[in-house]
Design a protein around this motif. Sequence first.
Motif, short mmCIF file in Angstrom:
data_model
loop_
_atom_site.label_atom_id
_atom_site.label_comp_id
_atom_site.label_asym_id
_atom_site.label_seq_id
_atom_site.Cartn_x
_atom_site.Cartn_y
_atom_site.Cartn_z
N ASP A 81 2.89 32.53 -24.06
CA ASP A 81 3.22 33.87 -23.55
C ASP A 81 3.91 33.78 -22.19
O ASP A 81 4.57 34.73 -21.76
N ARG A 85 11.83 33.21 -24.00
CA ARG A 85 12.17 32.70 -25.33
C ARG A 85 13.26 31.63 -25.27
O ARG A 85 13.24 30.68 -26.05
N CYS A 166 0.12 41.94 -36.38
CA CYS A 166 1.20 41.08 -35.90
C CYS A 166 2.50 41.88 -35.76
O CYS A 166 3.22 41.74 -34.77
N LYS A 169 2.22 44.14 -32.69
CA LYS A 169 2.29 43.38 -31.44
C LYS A 169 3.73 43.02 -31.10
O LYS A 169 4.11 43.02 -29.93
N LEU A 170 4.54 42.75 -32.13
CA LEU A 170 5.91 42.28 -31.91
C LEU A 170 6.95 43.40 -32.02
O LEU A 170 8.15 43.13 -32.06
N ASN A 171 6.48 44.65 -32.09
CA ASN A 171 7.38 45.81 -32.13
C ASN A 171 8.33 45.74 -33.33
O ASN A 171 9.54 45.97 -33.21
N ASN A 192 11.24 37.95 -32.43
CA ASN A 192 9.99 38.57 -32.87
C ASN A 192 9.78 38.41 -34.37
O ASN A 192 8.66 38.17 -34.83
N GLU A 195 8.75 34.86 -35.03
CA GLU A 195 7.36 34.62 -34.61
C GLU A 195 6.40 35.24 -35.62
O GLU A 195 5.36 34.65 -35.95
N PHE A 196 6.73 36.42 -36.12
CA PHE A 196 5.92 37.06 -37.17
C PHE A 196 5.83 36.16 -38.39
O PHE A 196 4.75 35.93 -38.95
#
Length: 280
Positions: A81, A85, A166, A169-171, A192, A195-196
């Motif tokens: 975190d 990126r 998930c 969290k990642l919009n 994002n 990552e998902f």
Amino acid sequence: LQLLEVEMLLSMFPKKGEISLDEDAVPSVQRYLRNAEGALPPQLEYCIALDVGEAKVKVELQVLLPHMYPQVAPQLFAKSDSLHRQQQSQLNTRLASHISSLDSGDLCVCEAVQWVKDNGLPYLDNSRISSECASKEVIVKETLHRMWIYSHHIYRQELRKKIFDCAKKLNLTGFCLAGKPGIICVEGHQENCEEFWRDIRYPNWRHISCKHVEDIETEGSIDNLRLFPAFEDLQFQAHGDYGPKNNYHMDLGQFLEFLKQHRSGHIFQILFGVEGKLSD
């Protein structure tokens, strides 16, 4: 060799939460070694929580071991975190380069752990500087990334909760259609979405694949390109019911209609290999 390395890592990281490993991962490999005529066990997959630098910044190293490891390289991914990126991408590129420079056939996860602890700090420092600079810049173009994911089935309530948590969290917007088969669509920033995709597959989700990816560039906000206003839980009338035989089949006709309402009718053929047609 893979089991010996896992045993070594567990001795290096004995505290609870330092290594996340599916409870059946090691026993399934042990069962296969006792009877190699059976089906191959799932690939070993686990996460190692690392403290980097004097500030003990948290970095997670995700590990996926191909069946032929160490003859072939492992799949490694470091995330934090605290990492911007771009810096995270650079860190993983350098990590992959270092691992590829080692002697072929050697166990190397322990080496990867030590390399991240020794070399991760400069990226964490650069990440803070990059974030401060980025806040002063004007982003001219953005890209909406959309992933269409197909699974043999989606049933378990805890798995569905993980998918929704998930995505939130990642919009990400899109939907999850439970049943047999199961379909997931997520749209948002590429980092994002990726990552998902990594998170929901961990520790080991079999029979799932990303069937199609769409990228759309815009000079404005990517929110104007989204097909879905939120992340939805799709509920269609289905054939069968939940049960041990997993006979809960979704209604493909209703799903096709839903796709067409969201300007995505062409996806039906990509997901199922047949052209979708609605009856009169």
